[in-house]
Scaffold this active site. Structure first.
Site, PDB file in Angstrom:
ATOM      1  N   GLY A   9       3.895  -3.097  -1.486  1.00 17.34           N
ATOM      2  CA  GLY A   9       2.439  -2.483  -1.449  1.00 17.34           C
ATOM      3  C   GLY A   9       1.633  -3.606  -0.972  1.00 17.34           C
ATOM      4  N   VAL A  10       1.770  -4.520   0.145  1.00 18.80           N
ATOM      5  CA  VAL A  10       0.888  -5.838   0.697  1.00 18.80           C
ATOM      6  C   VAL A  10      -0.200  -4.961   1.184  1.00 18.80           C
ATOM      7  N   THR A  11      -0.040  -3.611   1.933  1.00 18.05           N
ATOM      8  CA  THR A  11      -1.073  -2.907   2.564  1.00 18.05           C
ATOM      9  C   THR A  11      -2.170  -2.494   1.801  1.00 18.05           C
ATOM     10  N   GLY A  12      -2.032  -2.322   0.562  1.00 21.70           N
ATOM     11  CA  GLY A  12      -2.862  -1.685  -0.348  1.00 21.70           C
ATOM     12  C   GLY A  12      -4.107  -2.649  -0.759  1.00 21.70           C
ATOM     13  N   GLN A  13      -4.978  -1.791  -1.701  1.00 19.48           N
ATOM     14  CA  GLN A  13      -6.028  -2.817  -2.100  1.00 19.48           C
ATOM     15  C   GLN A  13      -5.386  -4.040  -2.908  1.00 19.48           C
ATOM     16  N   ASP A  59      11.440   0.132   2.537  1.00 17.75           N
ATOM     17  CA  ASP A  59      10.535   1.239   1.681  1.00 17.75           C
ATOM     18  C   ASP A  59      11.192   1.486   0.324  1.00 17.75           C
ATOM     19  N   LEU A  81       4.057  -3.818  -6.197  1.00 17.47           N
ATOM     20  CA  LEU A  81       3.017  -3.127  -6.602  1.00 17.47           C
ATOM     21  C   LEU A  81       2.911  -1.855  -5.549  1.00 17.47           C
ATOM     22  N   THR A 128       0.013   0.626 -15.773  1.00 14.90           N
ATOM     23  CA  THR A 128      -1.223   1.248 -15.576  1.00 14.90           C
ATOM     24  C   THR A 128      -1.643   1.824 -16.883  1.00 14.90           C
ATOM     25  N   GLU A 130      -3.125   4.599 -17.219  1.00 16.00           N
ATOM     26  CA  GLU A 130      -2.534   6.122 -17.228  1.00 16.00           C
ATOM     27  C   GLU A 130      -1.483   6.223 -18.278  1.00 16.00           C
ATOM     28  N   TYR A 152       2.206  11.280 -12.230  1.00 20.05           N
ATOM     29  CA  TYR A 152       2.060  10.002 -11.634  1.00 20.05           C
ATOM     30  C   TYR A 152       2.283   8.842 -13.124  1.00 20.05           C
ATOM     31  N   LYS A 156       5.230   6.206 -13.980  1.00 27.76           N
ATOM     32  CA  LYS A 156       5.155   4.931 -14.157  1.00 27.76           C
ATOM     33  C   LYS A 156       5.509   4.389 -15.514  1.00 27.76           C
ATOM     34  N   ARG A 187     -10.890  -0.244  -2.031  1.00 29.49           N
ATOM     35  CA  ARG A 187     -10.661   0.652  -2.627  1.00 29.49           C
ATOM     36  C   ARG A 187     -10.166   1.890  -1.652  1.00 29.49           C
TER      37      ARG A 187
HETATM   38  P1  NAP Z   1      -2.937   1.421  -3.106  1.00 27.86           P
HETATM   39  O1  NAP Z   1      -4.049   0.999  -2.421  1.00 27.86           O
HETATM   40  O2  NAP Z   1      -2.639   2.804  -3.261  1.00 27.86           O
HETATM   41  O3  NAP Z   1      -1.515   0.816  -2.133  1.00 27.86           O
HETATM   42  C1  NAP Z   1      -0.216   1.359  -2.676  1.00 27.86           C
HETATM   43  C2  NAP Z   1       0.733   0.542  -1.865  1.00 27.86           C
HETATM   44  O4  NAP Z   1       1.995   1.022  -1.881  1.00 27.86           O
HETATM   45  C3  NAP Z   1       0.545   0.615  -0.155  1.00 27.86           C
HETATM   46  O5  NAP Z   1       0.658  -0.596   0.347  1.00 27.86           O
HETATM   47  C4  NAP Z   1       1.439   1.531   0.140  1.00 27.86           C
HETATM   48  O6  NAP Z   1       1.646   1.422   1.529  1.00 27.86           O
HETATM   49  C5  NAP Z   1       2.530   1.379  -0.660  1.00 27.86           C
HETATM   50  N1  NAP Z   1       3.671   2.281  -0.798  1.00 27.86           N
HETATM   51  C6  NAP Z   1       3.575   3.576  -1.137  1.00 27.86           C
HETATM   52  N2  NAP Z   1       4.652   4.205  -1.106  1.00 27.86           N
HETATM   53  C7  NAP Z   1       5.503   3.110  -0.680  1.00 27.86           C
HETATM   54  C8  NAP Z   1       7.330   3.429  -0.108  1.00 27.86           C
HETATM   55  N3  NAP Z   1       7.589   4.469  -0.363  1.00 27.86           N
HETATM   56  N4  NAP Z   1       7.505   2.191   0.382  1.00 27.86           N
HETATM   57  C9  NAP Z   1       6.866   1.065   0.571  1.00 27.86           C
HETATM   58  N5  NAP Z   1       5.493   0.964   0.013  1.00 27.86           N
HETATM   59  C10 NAP Z   1       4.843   2.213  -0.387  1.00 27.86           C
HETATM   60  O7  NAP Z   1      -2.679   0.901  -4.513  1.00 27.86           O
HETATM   61  P2  NAP Z   1      -3.481  -0.309  -5.430  1.00 27.86           P
HETATM   62  O8  NAP Z   1      -4.758   0.365  -5.805  1.00 27.86           O
HETATM   63  O9  NAP Z   1      -3.523  -1.585  -4.554  1.00 27.86           O
HETATM   64  O10 NAP Z   1      -2.845  -0.228  -6.553  1.00 27.86           O
HETATM   65  C11 NAP Z   1      -1.586  -1.251  -6.542  1.00 27.86           C
HETATM   66  C12 NAP Z   1      -0.318  -0.667  -7.580  1.00 27.86           C
HETATM   67  O11 NAP Z   1      -1.138  -0.997  -8.741  1.00 27.86           O
HETATM   68  C13 NAP Z   1       0.074   0.712  -7.621  1.00 27.86           C
HETATM   69  O12 NAP Z   1       1.493   0.545  -8.118  1.00 27.86           O
HETATM   70  C14 NAP Z   1      -0.658   1.312  -8.598  1.00 27.86           C
HETATM   71  O13 NAP Z   1      -0.045   2.395  -8.969  1.00 27.86           O
HETATM   72  C15 NAP Z   1      -1.115   0.397  -9.483  1.00 27.86           C
HETATM   73  N6  NAP Z   1      -2.355   0.483 -10.587  1.00 27.86           N
HETATM   74  C16 NAP Z   1      -3.443   0.345  -9.619  1.00 27.86           C
HETATM   75  C17 NAP Z   1      -4.765   0.573 -10.716  1.00 27.86           C
HETATM   76  C18 NAP Z   1      -5.938   0.398  -9.766  1.00 27.86           C
HETATM   77  O14 NAP Z   1      -6.988   0.734 -10.351  1.00 27.86           O
HETATM   78  N7  NAP Z   1      -6.115   0.136  -8.481  1.00 27.86           N
HETATM   79  C19 NAP Z   1      -4.698   0.428 -11.752  1.00 27.86           C
HETATM   80  C20 NAP Z   1      -3.393   0.435 -12.643  1.00 27.86           C
HETATM   81  C21 NAP Z   1      -2.246   0.278 -11.672  1.00 27.86           C
HETATM   82  P3  NAP Z   1       1.047   2.374   2.635  1.00 27.86           P
HETATM   83  O15 NAP Z   1      -0.338   1.579   3.037  1.00 27.86           O
HETATM   84  O16 NAP Z   1       1.974   2.381   3.754  1.00 27.86           O
HETATM   85  O17 NAP Z   1       0.517   3.857   2.017  1.00 27.86           O
HETATM   86  N1  GDD Z   2     -10.273  11.057  -7.309  1.00 27.07           N
HETATM   87  C1  GDD Z   2     -11.429  11.698  -7.812  1.00 27.07           C
HETATM   88  N2  GDD Z   2     -12.290  12.410  -7.008  1.00 27.07           N
HETATM   89  N3  GDD Z   2     -11.380  11.576  -9.199  1.00 27.07           N
HETATM   90  C2  GDD Z   2     -12.648  12.247  -9.496  1.00 27.07           C
HETATM   91  C3  GDD Z   2     -13.366  13.035  -8.926  1.00 27.07           C
HETATM   92  C4  GDD Z   2     -13.170  13.201  -7.705  1.00 27.07           C
HETATM   93  O1  GDD Z   2     -13.681  13.986  -6.797  1.00 27.07           O
HETATM   94  N4  GDD Z   2     -14.478  13.662  -9.771  1.00 27.07           N
HETATM   95  C5  GDD Z   2     -14.134  13.252 -11.226  1.00 27.07           C
HETATM   96  N5  GDD Z   2     -13.082  12.478 -11.107  1.00 27.07           N
HETATM   97  C6  GDD Z   2     -12.610  11.721 -12.100  1.00 27.07           C
HETATM   98  C7  GDD Z   2     -10.830  11.990 -12.291  1.00 27.07           C
HETATM   99  O2  GDD Z   2     -10.790  13.209 -13.065  1.00 27.07           O
HETATM  100  C8  GDD Z   2     -10.642  10.822 -13.398  1.00 27.07           C
HETATM  101  O3  GDD Z   2     -10.760  11.259 -14.821  1.00 27.07           O
HETATM  102  C9  GDD Z   2     -11.616   9.659 -12.871  1.00 27.07           C
HETATM  103  O4  GDD Z   2     -12.656  10.518 -11.887  1.00 27.07           O
HETATM  104  C10 GDD Z   2     -10.908   8.719 -12.104  1.00 27.07           C
HETATM  105  O5  GDD Z   2     -10.375   9.183 -11.118  1.00 27.07           O
HETATM  106  P1  GDD Z   2      -9.505   7.999  -9.788  1.00 27.07           P
HETATM  107  O6  GDD Z   2     -10.640   7.215  -9.326  1.00 27.07           O
HETATM  108  O7  GDD Z   2      -8.805   9.238  -8.701  1.00 27.07           O
HETATM  109  O8  GDD Z   2      -8.832   7.155 -10.512  1.00 27.07           O
HETATM  110  P2  GDD Z   2      -7.585   7.395 -11.646  1.00 27.07           P
HETATM  111  O9  GDD Z   2      -8.231   7.112 -13.062  1.00 27.07           O
HETATM  112  O10 GDD Z   2      -6.795   8.979 -11.690  1.00 27.07           O
HETATM  113  O11 GDD Z   2      -6.464   6.394 -11.322  1.00 27.07           O
HETATM  114  C11 GDD Z   2      -6.637   5.254 -10.822  1.00 27.07           C
HETATM  115  O12 GDD Z   2      -6.411   4.381 -11.888  1.00 27.07           O
HETATM  116  C12 GDD Z   2      -5.186   4.210 -12.471  1.00 27.07           C
HETATM  117  C13 GDD Z   2      -5.519   3.149 -13.602  1.00 27.07           C
HETATM  118  O13 GDD Z   2      -5.976   4.057 -14.775  1.00 27.07           O
HETATM  119  C14 GDD Z   2      -5.650   4.879  -9.723  1.00 27.07           C
HETATM  120  O14 GDD Z   2      -5.672   3.661  -9.072  1.00 27.07           O
HETATM  121  C15 GDD Z   2      -4.133   4.765 -10.421  1.00 27.07           C
HETATM  122  O15 GDD Z   2      -3.115   4.351  -9.346  1.00 27.07           O
HETATM  123  C16 GDD Z   2      -4.391   3.965 -11.731  1.00 27.07           C
HETATM  124  O16 GDD Z   2      -2.979   3.734 -12.177  1.00 27.07           O
END
Ligand code: NAP
Ligand code: GDD
Length: 376
Positions: A9-13, A59, A81, A128, A130, A152, A156, A187
């Protein structure tokens, strides 16, 4: 000797910030990328070509690719990640989400065992908030029962338990960071915070009329991603393998986030109506904006669309980061909610201004695209 880290997941946030963090610590950093028809790696482009940063194709759905890569890199630490990380998308693609987010974790663990690295390689799993889903207590800590509430989160949860199982069964140093939402200027643009900051910037610059959102009452504990990647590293440096909640301990609604984001874009909002009828209306504009065409006092700039409601929604996340504070020495208040919103809007005001020039060349009207409410 420099340590070697492998990041999925190196390309992600998070992957991009973690790469910077580990490179600054002197690590040799290897990242997994997957083949795409548009080979665009915006978040890590600035790292490519630097001496200690290496990319490899693999992958999460391909066991053999992971086994071969772990054998080649021989990492001291793996940060798993990679995930299909969008909750709403997991309702549309539940099987893919389970394959990558659940079985993918097992594949990483088995790749480590197959290469006989289980006694030397530490593994961080991106778990997470979640998992708490339909929450059973507020705030949520390491002892709060899980109640996953989306495909999701269910995937997880498997990842969380298989990490725990391998820790106990094979004495491996593998841990889950239970991270609450963390955001940044990197993000993904369909998560609610970034969707809001980009739209606020576009509306302020007269490039979009209205932002459509789903549940405005949803509550989140939002932190800054750059602060959170430090914890991933700290969790693997801890003396014993343990799971940690990483959160700020402060909660805000989607409506509050939007109000503050529009404020930083120069637009004061007032809210009228309830539920699906609720609207964000321009109450006031900063002097620089009032002179512009486009947005004016009385305009409806935020509306609710049922398209963005989820079949089941997680609505009350608030983390208790006491254990991380106490045992990792981590400061959950490094970046406040107010600072986070401001830095995202400041970034997106500049990005939108720059994007417009490019969009003119490409004849793409991004504003119309966004306005139609395409969210995924
Ligand atoms: P993100 O920006 O969506 O990045 C996800 C990464 O996973 C990308 O590099 C993506 O690659 C890669 N990926 C997806 N499917 C893959 C596959 N089949 N094989 C290899 N790579 C794959 O997510 P993030 O926000 O950085 O979050 C990182 C991790 O933390 C995730 O596991 C997420 O569920 C978890 N998390 C995030 C949050 C949050 O608030 N950000 C909170 C709790 C947990 P591509 O660029 O090619 O799509
Ligand atoms: N995406 C999105 N778009 N969410 C919305 C919208 C909209 O237009 N309007 C309201 N929401 C509400 C969603 O219903 C949710 O309750 C909240 O905003 C946050 O949604 P997201 O920003 O999509 O994030 P998330 O909380 O569902 O998931 C993210 O955080 C998780 C950790 O709690 C992701 O990064 C997950 O990967 C991560 O695990």
């Amino acid at each position: 000797m420099a340590k070697t880290a492998l990041i999925t997941g190196v390309t992600g946030q998070d992957g991009s910030y973690l790469s910077e963090f580990l490179l600054a610590k002197g690590y040799e950093v290897h990242g997994i990328i997957r083949r795409s028809s548009v080979d665009y790696r915006e978040r890590i482009a600035h790292l490519e070509g630097t001496p200690h940063f290496h990319l490899h194709y693999a992958d999460m759905s391909d066991s053999m690719s992971l086994v071969k890569l772990v054998g080649k890199v021989m990492p001291d630490e793996i940060y798993n990640l990679a995930a299909q990380s969008h909750v709403q998308v997991s309702f549309d693609a539940p099987e893919f989400t389970a394959d990558v987010d659940a079985v993918g974790v097992l594949r990483v663990l088995e790749a480590v065992r197959t290469n006989h690295l289980e006694k030397t390689c530490k593994i961080y799993q991106a778990s997470t908030s979640e998992l708490y889903g339909k929450v059973e207590e507020v705030p949520q800590s390491e002892t709060t029962p899980f109640h996953p509430y989306s495909p999701y989160a269910v995937a997880k949860l498997y990842g969380y338990w298989i990490i725990k199982e391998y820790r106990e069964a094979y004495d491996m140093f593998c841990c889950s960071g239970i991270l609450f939402n963390h955001e940044s200027e990197r993000r993904g643009e369909t998560f609610v915070t970034r969707k809001i900051t980009l739209a606020a910037a576009r509306i302020a610059q007269g490039k979009q009329k209205c932002l459509y959102l789903g549940n405005l009452d949803s509550l989140r504990d939002w932190g800054y991603a750059k602060d959170y990647v430090e914890c991933m590293w700290l969790i693997l440096q801890h003396k014993t393998p343990e799971d940690f909640v990483i959160a700020t301990g402060v909660q805000h609604s989607v409506r509050e986030f939007a109000t503050l984001a529009f404020h930083h874009a120069g637009i004061e909002l007032r809210w009228e109506g309830q539920g699906i009828e609720e609207k964000g209306i321009v109450e006031n504009l900063t002097p620089t904006l009032s002179s512009r065409e486009g947005v004016k006092v009385g305009d409806v700039v935020v509306a609710v669309s049922p398209d963005f409601y989820r079949p089941t929604d997680v609505v009350n996340l608030l983390g208790d980061p006491s254990k991380a504070k106490r045992e990792l020495g981590w400061n959950p208040q490094t970046t406040s909610f107010e600072q986070l919103v401001e830095l995202m809007v400041t970034h997106d005001m500049k990005k939108v201004a720059a994007d417009d020039a490019a969009a003119e060349v490409r004849k793409v009207n991004l504003a119309e695209f966004l306005e139609k409410g395409i969210d995924k």
